[in-house]
Design a protein around this motif. Sequence first.
Motif, PDB file in Angstrom:
ATOM      1  N   GLY A 143      51.451  53.202 115.367  1.00  0.00           N
ATOM      2  CA  GLY A 143      50.345  54.026 115.869  1.00  0.00           C
ATOM      3  C   GLY A 143      50.676  54.071 117.460  1.00  0.00           C
ATOM      4  O   GLY A 143      51.653  53.118 117.786  1.00  0.00           O
ATOM      5  N   ALA A 144      49.795  54.562 118.277  1.00  0.00           N
ATOM      6  CA  ALA A 144      50.032  54.673 119.791  1.00  0.00           C
ATOM      7  C   ALA A 144      49.933  53.615 120.437  1.00  0.00           C
ATOM      8  O   ALA A 144      50.697  53.198 121.311  1.00  0.00           O
ATOM      9  CB  ALA A 144      49.464  55.915 120.259  1.00  0.00           C
ATOM     10  N   LYS A 150      44.164  48.510 118.676  1.00  0.00           N
ATOM     11  CA  LYS A 150      44.460  47.790 117.630  1.00  0.00           C
ATOM     12  C   LYS A 150      44.261  46.184 117.875  1.00  0.00           C
ATOM     13  O   LYS A 150      44.643  45.215 117.125  1.00  0.00           O
ATOM     14  CB  LYS A 150      45.468  47.904 116.454  1.00  0.00           C
ATOM     15  N   GLY A 189      55.595  51.604 115.703  1.00  0.00           N
ATOM     16  CA  GLY A 189      55.137  52.688 116.571  1.00  0.00           C
ATOM     17  C   GLY A 189      55.103  52.471 118.160  1.00  0.00           C
ATOM     18  O   GLY A 189      55.681  51.510 118.422  1.00  0.00           O
ATOM     19  N   GLY A 190      54.266  53.301 118.871  1.00  0.00           N
ATOM     20  CA  GLY A 190      54.117  53.254 119.988  1.00  0.00           C
ATOM     21  C   GLY A 190      53.673  51.655 120.556  1.00  0.00           C
ATOM     22  O   GLY A 190      54.009  51.148 121.808  1.00  0.00           O
ATOM     23  N   TYR A 214      56.230  48.519 121.961  1.00  0.00           N
ATOM     24  CA  TYR A 214      56.938  48.296 123.270  1.00  0.00           C
ATOM     25  C   TYR A 214      56.277  47.588 124.143  1.00  0.00           C
ATOM     26  O   TYR A 214      56.785  46.694 124.960  1.00  0.00           O
ATOM     27  CB  TYR A 214      57.188  49.661 123.780  1.00  0.00           C
ATOM     28  N   SER A 260      61.581  55.319 123.629  1.00  0.00           N
ATOM     29  CA  SER A 260      61.809  55.201 122.354  1.00  0.00           C
ATOM     30  C   SER A 260      60.662  55.749 121.456  1.00  0.00           C
ATOM     31  O   SER A 260      59.567  55.599 121.890  1.00  0.00           O
ATOM     32  CB  SER A 260      61.894  53.488 121.716  1.00  0.00           C
ATOM     33  N   LEU A 261      61.160  56.546 120.376  1.00  0.00           N
ATOM     34  CA  LEU A 261      60.099  57.466 119.780  1.00  0.00           C
ATOM     35  C   LEU A 261      60.025  57.226 118.324  1.00  0.00           C
ATOM     36  O   LEU A 261      59.110  57.759 117.679  1.00  0.00           O
ATOM     37  CB  LEU A 261      60.433  58.840 120.099  1.00  0.00           C
ATOM     38  N   GLY A 276      56.688  55.796 114.165  1.00  0.00           N
ATOM     39  CA  GLY A 276      57.203  56.559 115.238  1.00  0.00           C
ATOM     40  C   GLY A 276      56.385  57.835 115.400  1.00  0.00           C
ATOM     41  O   GLY A 276      55.615  58.053 114.455  1.00  0.00           O
ATOM     42  N   VAL A 277      57.113  58.866 116.068  1.00  0.00           N
ATOM     43  CA  VAL A 277      56.322  60.216 116.156  1.00  0.00           C
ATOM     44  C   VAL A 277      56.759  60.954 115.161  1.00  0.00           C
ATOM     45  O   VAL A 277      57.609  61.799 114.914  1.00  0.00           O
ATOM     46  CB  VAL A 277      56.719  60.894 117.428  1.00  0.00           C
ATOM     47  N   GLU A 305      55.427  63.164 113.405  1.00  0.00           N
ATOM     48  CA  GLU A 305      55.048  64.620 113.428  1.00  0.00           C
ATOM     49  C   GLU A 305      56.431  65.509 113.518  1.00  0.00           C
ATOM     50  O   GLU A 305      56.423  66.729 113.231  1.00  0.00           O
ATOM     51  CB  GLU A 305      54.219  65.136 114.599  1.00  0.00           C
ATOM     52  N   ASP A 351      46.459  58.639 110.328  1.00  0.00           N
ATOM     53  CA  ASP A 351      47.815  59.249 110.079  1.00  0.00           C
ATOM     54  C   ASP A 351      48.800  58.612 109.133  1.00  0.00           C
ATOM     55  O   ASP A 351      49.644  59.315 108.551  1.00  0.00           O
ATOM     56  CB  ASP A 351      48.653  58.863 111.391  1.00  0.00           C
TER      57      ASP A 351
HETATM   58  P1  AMP Z   1      47.096  56.054 116.189  1.00  0.00           P
HETATM   59  O1  AMP Z   1      46.177  57.283 116.229  1.00  0.00           O
HETATM   60  O2  AMP Z   1      46.992  54.905 117.141  1.00  0.00           O
HETATM   61  O3  AMP Z   1      47.515  55.718 114.867  1.00  0.00           O
HETATM   62  O4  AMP Z   1      48.759  56.646 116.483  1.00  0.00           O
HETATM   63  C1  AMP Z   1      49.087  57.699 115.850  1.00  0.00           C
HETATM   64  C2  AMP Z   1      50.086  58.452 116.844  1.00  0.00           C
HETATM   65  O5  AMP Z   1      51.105  57.476 117.566  1.00  0.00           O
HETATM   66  C3  AMP Z   1      50.886  59.652 116.220  1.00  0.00           C
HETATM   67  O6  AMP Z   1      50.397  60.798 116.785  1.00  0.00           O
HETATM   68  C4  AMP Z   1      52.392  59.350 116.661  1.00  0.00           C
HETATM   69  O7  AMP Z   1      53.049  60.548 117.208  1.00  0.00           O
HETATM   70  C5  AMP Z   1      52.198  58.291 117.627  1.00  0.00           C
HETATM   71  N1  AMP Z   1      53.469  57.378 118.131  1.00  0.00           N
HETATM   72  C6  AMP Z   1      53.897  56.750 117.087  1.00  0.00           C
HETATM   73  N2  AMP Z   1      55.112  56.112 117.835  1.00  0.00           N
HETATM   74  C7  AMP Z   1      55.034  56.420 118.975  1.00  0.00           C
HETATM   75  C8  AMP Z   1      56.167  56.236 120.004  1.00  0.00           C
HETATM   76  N3  AMP Z   1      57.142  55.153 119.695  1.00  0.00           N
HETATM   77  N4  AMP Z   1      55.613  56.668 121.249  1.00  0.00           N
HETATM   78  C9  AMP Z   1      54.724  57.634 121.337  1.00  0.00           C
HETATM   79  N5  AMP Z   1      54.047  58.083 120.252  1.00  0.00           N
HETATM   80  C10 AMP Z   1      53.977  57.402 119.269  1.00  0.00           C
END
Ligand code: AMP
Length: 403
Positions: free
Chosen positions: A201-202, A207, A225-226, A229, A302-303, A330-331, A333, A361
């Motif tokens: 996730g983002a 978390k 996920g985000g 990093y 990184s996505l 990752g992203v 979507e 998600d």
């Molecule tokens: P969350 O609501 O915290 O579970 O985050 C979900 C969101 O995290 C999704 O919309 C993903 O597109 C986004 N996400 C996942 N990995 C990345 C990344 N590496 N960079 C940016 N956004 C991300």
Amino acid sequence: MSYLSKKNVEDLKVAGKRVLVRCDFNVPLKNGVITDENRIVAALPTIQYLINNGAKVILCSHLGKPKGEPKPELSLAPVAARLSEKLGKDVVFAADDNVVGDNAKAAVAAMKDGDVVLLQNTRYRAEETKNGEAFSQELGSLCDLFVNDAFGAAHRAHCSTVGVASYVEESANGYLMAKEVQYLGSAVNNPARPFVTILGGAKVADKLNVIENLLNKADTLIIGGGMAYTFLAANGYGVGTSLLDSEKIDYCREMLARAEEKGVKILLPVDCTIAKDFPTPIDGEIAVNIVAADAIPDDMMSLDIGPATAELYAAEVKNAKTVVWNGPMGVFENPTLAKGTIAVAKALAETDAITIIGGGDSAAAVNTLGFGDKMSHISTGGGASLEFLEGKELPGIAAMSDK
Ligand code: AMP
């Protein structure tokens, strides 16, 4: 509070009683059409039990965020129609903008045992999210007993989840609530080991408490996920323009040190799928490269995790006996950036381990990819399952009558 000390629906004498059931009918809608009926299906066992046992079944739920005023596009009318199909019987919809209005009162007064009435969106009332006394009392005036089956809203103290319980003879958890608590509770508190948790996730910030609590429970913590990093930055890597919470770098460093102390393995990406910019639109075409996790150029982001990381994470899942997953890798979507999330979902689908998806998600990803029926449990509550994993008490359960 122990969840086991709370009454559940079978502990109530429901025959001939007016039973208000708080469901989670917060379903996605597109132009008034329900696009995913999972939450309606998940609510059926409690409703059917009450019908079969001669209760007068009054249902309520929130839908979306009408912010305390009537919004026709967030009416529960489509849910009443779908529910009626599912139950094979009439569901009377009481379309009062004030939820407990003339329609609701008349519909409830006319009920026979086994009848079903659905009230309007509880968040049409501004008091709902403030747990206001007047609305709680109005809801209570419609019924004798209260059953909370809305796990997805159990982390909120609202009129229809908590307040109303003070204005009824008795209250209890429904079957869905019990099932959620049983799966999540035994996974976290009494897991078959190795117990692997996957967080994505983002943002790290969302978390923090989950990470801290899981470090005391899990054998392995996989980060993607985000949020990955900020951990990579804590290890001294440059992360280019990737999502980074610079205020939480120290926190991540502390977590890495604590994990080492406790003998908990933390897995971070070893390679990354990078691009110049975030895709716009989010599912638009995008050119990507794969680089090692310590080689993200300054002007790239990184996505998604890379293929070597996906393999590493999948291998860890294969050795697990319990896996809890919350948040995409990752992203997801975007089809080009969904590969890491798909690889993890596939690994979960292929293992014999107990697999639990923590809503939101990751649940959507697993369902869209067609792996839904391969999981032991997909939580209906994103926020609620996270708070449960944090070890917090859920007010919607705490408010139920003790056994
Ligand atoms: P969350 O609501 O915290 O579970 O985050 C979900 C969101 O995290 C999704 O919309 C993903 O597109 C986004 N996400 C996942 N990995 C990345 C990344 N590496 N960079 C940016 N956004 C991300």
